[in-house]
Write a protein that holds these residues in place. Structure first.
Motif, PDB file in Angstrom:
ATOM      1  N   GLY A  66       0.783  -1.225   0.000  1.00  0.00           N
ATOM      2  CA  GLY A  66       0.000   0.000   0.000  1.00  0.00           C
ATOM      3  C   GLY A  66       0.816   1.277   0.000  1.00  0.00           C
ATOM      4  O   GLY A  66       0.288   2.348  -0.301  1.00  0.00           O
ATOM      5  N   GLU A  67       2.095   1.202   0.334  1.00  0.00           N
ATOM      6  CA  GLU A  67       2.948   2.394   0.267  1.00  0.00           C
ATOM      7  C   GLU A  67       3.503   2.528  -1.142  1.00  0.00           C
ATOM      8  O   GLU A  67       4.102   1.588  -1.677  1.00  0.00           O
ATOM      9  CB  GLU A  67       4.096   2.293   1.265  1.00  0.00           C
ATOM     10  CG  GLU A  67       5.014   3.521   1.237  1.00  0.00           C
ATOM     11  CD  GLU A  67       6.203   3.393   2.162  1.00  0.00           C
ATOM     12  OE1 GLU A  67       7.111   4.228   2.062  1.00  0.00           O
ATOM     13  OE2 GLU A  67       6.231   2.456   2.975  1.00  0.00           O
ATOM     14  N   ILE A  68       3.275   3.682  -1.743  1.00  0.00           N
ATOM     15  CA  ILE A  68       3.672   3.915  -3.136  1.00  0.00           C
ATOM     16  C   ILE A  68       4.785   4.954  -3.154  1.00  0.00           C
ATOM     17  O   ILE A  68       4.592   6.092  -2.742  1.00  0.00           O
ATOM     18  CB  ILE A  68       2.474   4.399  -3.972  1.00  0.00           C
ATOM     19  CG1 ILE A  68       1.337   3.374  -3.899  1.00  0.00           C
ATOM     20  CG2 ILE A  68       2.890   4.636  -5.420  1.00  0.00           C
ATOM     21  CD1 ILE A  68       0.023   3.889  -4.463  1.00  0.00           C
TER      22      ILE A  68
ATOM     23  N   LEU B  50      -0.732  11.957  -8.082  1.00  0.00           N
ATOM     24  CA  LEU B  50      -2.110  11.478  -8.031  1.00  0.00           C
ATOM     25  C   LEU B  50      -2.377  10.467  -9.141  1.00  0.00           C
ATOM     26  O   LEU B  50      -3.038   9.434  -8.921  1.00  0.00           O
ATOM     27  CB  LEU B  50      -3.074  12.661  -8.141  1.00  0.00           C
ATOM     28  CG  LEU B  50      -4.567  12.338  -8.047  1.00  0.00           C
ATOM     29  CD1 LEU B  50      -4.900  11.701  -6.699  1.00  0.00           C
ATOM     30  CD2 LEU B  50      -5.396  13.603  -8.261  1.00  0.00           C
ATOM     31  N   ALA B  51      -1.858  10.739 -10.346  1.00  0.00           N
ATOM     32  CA  ALA B  51      -2.051   9.808 -11.459  1.00  0.00           C
ATOM     33  C   ALA B  51      -1.390   8.462 -11.161  1.00  0.00           C
ATOM     34  O   ALA B  51      -1.955   7.396 -11.453  1.00  0.00           O
ATOM     35  CB  ALA B  51      -1.482  10.408 -12.744  1.00  0.00           C
ATOM     36  N   VAL B  52      -0.202   8.496 -10.566  1.00  0.00           N
ATOM     37  CA  VAL B  52       0.496   7.259 -10.218  1.00  0.00           C
ATOM     38  C   VAL B  52      -0.273   6.497  -9.141  1.00  0.00           C
ATOM     39  O   VAL B  52      -0.490   5.284  -9.252  1.00  0.00           O
ATOM     40  CB  VAL B  52       1.935   7.574  -9.762  1.00  0.00           C
ATOM     41  CG1 VAL B  52       2.581   6.346  -9.121  1.00  0.00           C
ATOM     42  CG2 VAL B  52       2.769   8.055 -10.943  1.00  0.00           C
ATOM     43  N   ASP B  53      -0.694   7.187  -8.100  1.00  0.00           N
ATOM     44  CA  ASP B  53      -1.435   6.532  -7.016  1.00  0.00           C
ATOM     45  C   ASP B  53      -2.707   5.871  -7.545  1.00  0.00           C
ATOM     46  O   ASP B  53      -3.025   4.725  -7.203  1.00  0.00           O
ATOM     47  CB  ASP B  53      -1.793   7.541  -5.924  1.00  0.00           C
ATOM     48  CG  ASP B  53      -0.590   7.958  -5.094  1.00  0.00           C
ATOM     49  OD1 ASP B  53       0.501   7.393  -5.303  1.00  0.00           O
ATOM     50  OD2 ASP B  53      -0.742   8.847  -4.240  1.00  0.00           O
ATOM     51  N   ARG B  54      -3.453   6.614  -8.368  1.00  0.00           N
ATOM     52  CA  ARG B  54      -4.699   6.062  -8.899  1.00  0.00           C
ATOM     53  C   ARG B  54      -4.441   4.847  -9.786  1.00  0.00           C
ATOM     54  O   ARG B  54      -5.219   3.892  -9.803  1.00  0.00           O
ATOM     55  CB  ARG B  54      -5.448   7.140  -9.683  1.00  0.00           C
ATOM     56  CG  ARG B  54      -6.120   8.191  -8.799  1.00  0.00           C
ATOM     57  CD  ARG B  54      -6.845   9.221  -9.656  1.00  0.00           C
ATOM     58  NE  ARG B  54      -7.609  10.146  -8.826  1.00  0.00           N
ATOM     59  CZ  ARG B  54      -8.242  11.201  -9.321  1.00  0.00           C
ATOM     60  NH1 ARG B  54      -8.208  11.461 -10.625  1.00  0.00           N
ATOM     61  NH2 ARG B  54      -8.921  12.013  -8.514  1.00  0.00           N
ATOM     62  N   THR B  55      -3.338   4.882 -10.540  1.00  0.00           N
ATOM     63  CA  THR B  55      -2.999   3.757 -11.412  1.00  0.00           C
ATOM     64  C   THR B  55      -2.727   2.507 -10.587  1.00  0.00           C
ATOM     65  O   THR B  55      -3.230   1.417 -10.884  1.00  0.00           O
ATOM     66  CB  THR B  55      -1.776   4.106 -12.272  1.00  0.00           C
ATOM     67  OG1 THR B  55      -2.100   5.214 -13.119  1.00  0.00           O
ATOM     68  CG2 THR B  55      -1.351   2.927 -13.127  1.00  0.00           C
ATOM     69  N   VAL B  56      -1.923   2.662  -9.546  1.00  0.00           N
ATOM     70  CA  VAL B  56      -1.590   1.520  -8.693  1.00  0.00           C
ATOM     71  C   VAL B  56      -2.849   0.940  -8.062  1.00  0.00           C
ATOM     72  O   VAL B  56      -3.063  -0.282  -8.052  1.00  0.00           O
ATOM     73  CB  VAL B  56      -0.577   1.935  -7.616  1.00  0.00           C
ATOM     74  CG1 VAL B  56      -0.380   0.816  -6.593  1.00  0.00           C
ATOM     75  CG2 VAL B  56       0.763   2.307  -8.255  1.00  0.00           C
ATOM     76  N   HIS B  57      -3.718   1.804  -7.543  1.00  0.00           N
ATOM     77  CA  HIS B  57      -4.940   1.325  -6.897  1.00  0.00           C
ATOM     78  C   HIS B  57      -5.901   0.699  -7.910  1.00  0.00           C
ATOM     79  O   HIS B  57      -6.567  -0.308  -7.605  1.00  0.00           O
ATOM     80  CB  HIS B  57      -5.627   2.464  -6.145  1.00  0.00           C
ATOM     81  CG  HIS B  57      -4.853   2.950  -4.959  1.00  0.00           C
ATOM     82  ND1 HIS B  57      -4.367   2.106  -3.987  1.00  0.00           N
ATOM     83  CD2 HIS B  57      -4.457   4.205  -4.595  1.00  0.00           C
ATOM     84  CE1 HIS B  57      -3.720   2.802  -3.059  1.00  0.00           C
ATOM     85  NE2 HIS B  57      -3.753   4.084  -3.407  1.00  0.00           N
ATOM     86  N   ALA B  58      -5.976   1.269  -9.106  1.00  0.00           N
ATOM     87  CA  ALA B  58      -6.876   0.726 -10.129  1.00  0.00           C
ATOM     88  C   ALA B  58      -6.476  -0.690 -10.524  1.00  0.00           C
ATOM     89  O   ALA B  58      -7.333  -1.527 -10.827  1.00  0.00           O
ATOM     90  CB  ALA B  58      -6.877   1.635 -11.358  1.00  0.00           C
ATOM     91  N   LEU B  59      -5.173  -0.963 -10.517  1.00  0.00           N
ATOM     92  CA  LEU B  59      -4.687  -2.283 -10.899  1.00  0.00           C
ATOM     93  C   LEU B  59      -4.666  -3.261  -9.724  1.00  0.00           C
ATOM     94  O   LEU B  59      -4.348  -4.441  -9.910  1.00  0.00           O
ATOM     95  CB  LEU B  59      -3.282  -2.161 -11.499  1.00  0.00           C
ATOM     96  CG  LEU B  59      -3.207  -1.438 -12.845  1.00  0.00           C
ATOM     97  CD1 LEU B  59      -1.761  -1.196 -13.238  1.00  0.00           C
ATOM     98  CD2 LEU B  59      -3.931  -2.238 -13.927  1.00  0.00           C
ATOM     99  N   GLY B  60      -4.985  -2.759  -8.535  1.00  0.00           N
ATOM    100  CA  GLY B  60      -5.007  -3.631  -7.367  1.00  0.00           C
ATOM    101  C   GLY B  60      -3.640  -4.126  -6.950  1.00  0.00           C
ATOM    102  O   GLY B  60      -3.508  -5.208  -6.366  1.00  0.00           O
ATOM    103  N   LEU B  61      -2.603  -3.339  -7.233  1.00  0.00           N
ATOM    104  CA  LEU B  61      -1.233  -3.757  -6.926  1.00  0.00           C
ATOM    105  C   LEU B  61      -0.890  -3.463  -5.473  1.00  0.00           C
ATOM    106  O   LEU B  61      -1.175  -2.376  -4.962  1.00  0.00           O
ATOM    107  CB  LEU B  61      -0.249  -3.029  -7.840  1.00  0.00           C
ATOM    108  CG  LEU B  61      -0.377  -3.383  -9.328  1.00  0.00           C
ATOM    109  CD1 LEU B  61       0.394  -2.398 -10.171  1.00  0.00           C
ATOM    110  CD2 LEU B  61       0.116  -4.784  -9.575  1.00  0.00           C
ATOM    111  N   THR B  62      -0.258  -4.423  -4.827  1.00  0.00           N
ATOM    112  CA  THR B  62       0.151  -4.223  -3.432  1.00  0.00           C
ATOM    113  C   THR B  62       1.660  -4.273  -3.261  1.00  0.00           C
ATOM    114  O   THR B  62       2.186  -3.797  -2.265  1.00  0.00           O
ATOM    115  CB  THR B  62      -0.481  -5.286  -2.516  1.00  0.00           C
ATOM    116  OG1 THR B  62      -0.117  -6.594  -2.990  1.00  0.00           O
ATOM    117  CG2 THR B  62      -2.004  -5.158  -2.508  1.00  0.00           C
TER     118      THR B  62
END
Length: 347
Positions: free
Chosen positions: A144-146, A183-195
């Motif tokens: 969860g830490e990006i 923000l774009a990077v955070d949203r991308t990571v969350h959209a892909l469900g990456l942990t």
């Protein structure tokens, strides 16, 4: 053998792939899954599993049998061709990794754009035009830490191929503090469900803000991990190995420099009759490496229509500032000579 990582495919381009393999092998024993490993890879290996990563089902069975005899700690690849296979194998072994669905989505540009847009991620804008600056966020995700470890700025060549001419990484790039890019990077990571994982997130910089163009859910190519290490001290290859084994990587910057790589493309389409690099290139201030990537006698395509396989050479420079890096690249370029016989003449 003590708890190795499995690497699916060594790569076939030594100039680009050897650095990553060397860094991973420095952190943990590597067993290569490859039917025919290149000779340059062998000194880095603790073992080899003679299976074709492209044959997903058969390879998975071979890996499971291997894992029953050895305590495998992780599964890695730095090849888009094997990303889905690596995800499936990691899942079968109960090891950290991407989900196969995420790996497959990242490999399909249209599916990825649709998925990201559906989750309010700003995706690439066709109206941005070919002149919009291209960058990538070299991103490390852990539970969860990006963390954006570095920004890579890319200079593209002429249309229609628009191949990368240069990549540059600067430890003090102002985009590291750009809240819209973050923000774009955070949203991308969350959209892909990456942990967890190391990602290369491509973006265009438009007048409407950064827009995502693609996601590489494994280590990027073109020696970008080398540039990041030279500029910041962050070792993306070892971070990827740590994440694949369930460990916590150290992504603390230890350097504050700039690093850049440049590629030479053919000036014409034809047969490469002469390619030479003066040894004096190594004496240029800031020179890190300069490598020929083509053989004489090869048929090559000129830059406007070229692919990465047509590149004649690459060279890397490090310095305190981006402008000093670019000066070093220009000085190094003077040490390369090439002659191409157009096809009509060659015939």
């Amino acid at each position: 053998m003590s708890q190795p990582v499995l690497l699916l495919g060594a790569g076939r381009r030594r100039a680009y792939d050897e650095f990553v393999l060397t860094r991973v092998a420095a952190a943990r024993p590597v067993v290569l899954v490859d039917p025919a490993p290149p000779d340059w890879a062998r000194p880095c290996l603790a073992g080899q599993l003679a299976a074709d990563p492209g044959k997903d089902g058969a390879t998975a069975s071979a890996v499971v049998r291997f894992a029953a005899r050895h305590r495998v700690r992780g599964v890695l690849t730095h090849s888009g061709e094997y990303a889905v296979a690596a995800a499936r194998i990691a899942g079968q072994l109960g090891l950290p990794g991407l989900s196969p669905a995420t790996a497959a989505a990242c490999a399909d540009p249209a599916a990825l754009r649709a998925l990201l847009a559906d989750r309010t991620v700003p995706v690439d804008d066709p109206g941005a035009g070919p002149g919009a600056p291209r960058v990538s966020a070299e991103t490390v995700v852990l539970d969860g830490e990006i963390r954006i470890a570095a920004i890579t700025r890319t200079t593209l060549g002429p249309a229609p191929a628009r191949q990368p001419l240069r990549h540059l990484v600067h430890a003090h790039d102002g985009l590291l503090h750009n809240r819209f890019l973050r923000l774009a990077v955070d949203r991308t990571v969350h959209a892909l469900g990456l942990t967890r994982g190391v990602l290369h997130i491509g973006l265009t910089l438009t007048d409407r803000g950064p827009r995502v163009t693609g996601v590489t859910p494994y280590l990027p190519g073109d020696l970008i991990p080398l540039l990041v290490r030279r500029a910041t001290g962050v070792d993306l290859a070892q971070a990827a190995a740590a994440l694949a084994t369930g460990e916590v990587p150290d992504t603390t910057p230890t350097r504050q420099r700039a690093a850049a790589i440049q590629f030479a493309y053919p000036a014409a389409t034809g047969r490469l009759d002469h390619l030479d690099l003066s040894p004096d290139a190594a004496q240029e201030p800031g020179a890190d490496r300069m490598i020929l990537t083509q053989d004489t006698g090869s048929h090559v395509t000129e830059g406007r229509h070229a692919t990465a396989d047509d590149r004649l050479a690459l060279w890397v420079a490090t310095a305190d500032t981006p402008s000093a890096c670019e000066d070093a690249l220009r000085r190094m370029a003077r040490h390369l000579t090439a002659h191409i016989a157009p096809f009509a003449t060659a015939a």
